[in-house]
Design an enzyme around this catalytic site. Structure first.
Site, PDB file in Angstrom:
ATOM      1  N   GLN A   1      40.556  48.564  58.184  1.00  0.00           N
ATOM      2  CA  GLN A   1      39.680  48.991  56.688  1.00  0.00           C
ATOM      3  C   GLN A   1      39.530  50.547  56.912  1.00  0.00           C
ATOM      4  OE1 GLN A   1      36.115  46.298  55.886  1.00  0.00           O
ATOM      5  NE2 GLN A   1      36.816  45.246  57.551  1.00  0.00           N
TER       6      GLN A   1
HETATM    7  N1  LIG Z   1      51.926  35.259  52.686  1.00  0.00           N
HETATM    8  C1  LIG Z   1      51.681  35.769  53.997  1.00  0.00           C
HETATM    9  N2  LIG Z   1      50.441  36.303  54.170  1.00  0.00           N
HETATM   10  C2  LIG Z   1      50.183  36.601  55.349  1.00  0.00           C
HETATM   11  C3  LIG Z   1      51.039  36.765  56.214  1.00  0.00           C
HETATM   12  N3  LIG Z   1      50.728  37.504  57.429  1.00  0.00           N
HETATM   13  C4  LIG Z   1      49.150  37.588  57.120  1.00  0.00           C
HETATM   14  N4  LIG Z   1      49.005  36.910  56.094  1.00  0.00           N
HETATM   15  C5  LIG Z   1      47.612  36.803  55.302  1.00  0.00           C
HETATM   16  O1  LIG Z   1      46.966  37.939  55.052  1.00  0.00           O
HETATM   17  C6  LIG Z   1      45.838  37.654  55.341  1.00  0.00           C
HETATM   18  C7  LIG Z   1      45.155  39.026  56.083  1.00  0.00           C
HETATM   19  O2  LIG Z   1      45.599  38.927  57.518  1.00  0.00           O
HETATM   20  P1  LIG Z   1      45.268  39.531  58.637  1.00  0.00           P
HETATM   21  O3  LIG Z   1      45.960  39.325  59.943  1.00  0.00           O
HETATM   22  O4  LIG Z   1      43.602  39.294  58.843  1.00  0.00           O
HETATM   23  O5  LIG Z   1      44.975  40.975  58.279  1.00  0.00           O
HETATM   24  P2  LIG Z   1      44.654  42.403  59.288  1.00  0.00           P
HETATM   25  O6  LIG Z   1      45.868  43.067  59.130  1.00  0.00           O
HETATM   26  O7  LIG Z   1      44.301  41.760  60.619  1.00  0.00           O
HETATM   27  O8  LIG Z   1      43.287  43.056  58.315  1.00  0.00           O
HETATM   28  P3  LIG Z   1      42.330  43.758  59.082  1.00  0.00           P
HETATM   29  O9  LIG Z   1      41.620  42.931  60.320  1.00  0.00           O
HETATM   30  O10 LIG Z   1      41.108  43.743  57.893  1.00  0.00           O
HETATM   31  O11 LIG Z   1      42.659  45.001  59.361  1.00  0.00           O
HETATM   32  C8  LIG Z   1      45.448  36.616  55.706  1.00  0.00           C
HETATM   33  O12 LIG Z   1      45.025  35.799  54.738  1.00  0.00           O
HETATM   34  C9  LIG Z   1      46.779  36.034  56.456  1.00  0.00           C
HETATM   35  O13 LIG Z   1      47.079  34.812  56.329  1.00  0.00           O
HETATM   36  C10 LIG Z   1      52.537  36.718  55.758  1.00  0.00           C
HETATM   37  O14 LIG Z   1      53.481  36.996  56.429  1.00  0.00           O
HETATM   38  N5  LIG Z   1      52.752  36.255  54.622  1.00  0.00           N
END
Ligand SMILES: Nc1nc2c(ncn2[C@@H]2O[C@H](COP(=O)(O)OP(=O)(O)OP(=O)(O)O)[C@@H](O)[C@H]2O)c(=O)[nH]1
Ligand SMILES: [Mg+2]
Length: 179
Positions: free
Chosen positions: A70
């Site tokens: 974030q």
């Molecule tokens: N369709 C799809 N959704 C995905 C994929 N990878 C992650 N997501 C979705 O994207 C959303 C965010 O995923 P996170 O892994 O929490 O993202 P993050 O990068 O860790 O986010 P922060 O912790 O806020 O920095 C979740 O709802 C996941 O299920 C993908 O390859 N395809």
């Protein structure tokens, strides 16, 4: 002599390699980390601070720091930089509007003294989404071919199915011992 060499070699092989997983919020960093660890999709919520896990690939130990993406958290990414050997930059391939912010963050990291020896793996994630950018498009937008002072590699992937993740890890293991 042979025994000493074998011990030194095993010490070298079991050495831990520090990895930071960065990218904007919602890119899929935490999902990727836990796919690496457990081969399954976990339910995530936005990461505040970081998660850290040890991932072992073919006898190579990686200590992976998944850092919250974030906006308010990005200014503290640099507190994780020291001794980093690999940066994994996760891009949400459907998020065209914010690719320019990812680009800014990438070049800010590459200019940082503590990351001067780090290699960069870029995951073009969410390839399952209709209308997403390809790895080639992302590579062009991020002008990756202009990066001469850091080894880099871009890999398309889908963290939900795990597709492409192993290839990314293989590139990382192939870099070990090169430098
Ligand atoms: N369709 C799809 N959704 C995905 C994929 N990878 C992650 N997501 C979705 O994207 C959303 C965010 O995923 P996170 O892994 O929490 O993202 P993050 O990068 O860790 O986010 P922060 O912790 O806020 O920095 C979740 O709802 C996941 O299920 C993908 O390859 N395809
Ligand atoms: Mg997260």
């Amino acid at each position: 002599m042979g025994l000493i060499f074998a011990k030194l070699w095993s010490l070298f092989c079991n050495q831990e390699h520090k990895v930071i997983i960065v990218g904007l919020d919602n890119a899929g960093k935490t999902t990727i980390l836990y796919q690496f660890l457990m081969n399954e999709v976990v339910h995530t919520s936005p990461t505040i601070g970081s998660n850290v896990e040890e991932i072992v690939v073919k006898n190579t130990h990686f200590l992976m720091w998944d850092i919250g993406g974030q906006e308010s958290l990005r200014s503290s990414w640099n507190t994780y930089y020291s001794n980093t050997e690999f940066i994994i930059l996760v891009v949400d391939s459907i998020d065209r509007e914010r690719l320019s912010i990812t680009k800014e963050e990438l070049y800010r990291m590459l200019a940082h003294e503590d990351l001067r020896k780090a290699a960069v793996l870029i995951f073009a994630n969410k390839q399952d989404m209709k209308g997403c950018m390809t790895a080639a498009e992302i590579s062009t937008y991020l002008t990756l071919s202009s990066i001469k002072d850091h080894p880099w590699h871009i890999q398309s992937c889908c963290a939900l199915t795990g597709e492409g993740l192993c290839q990314g890890l293989e590139w990382m293991t192939s870099r070990i011992g090169v430098r």
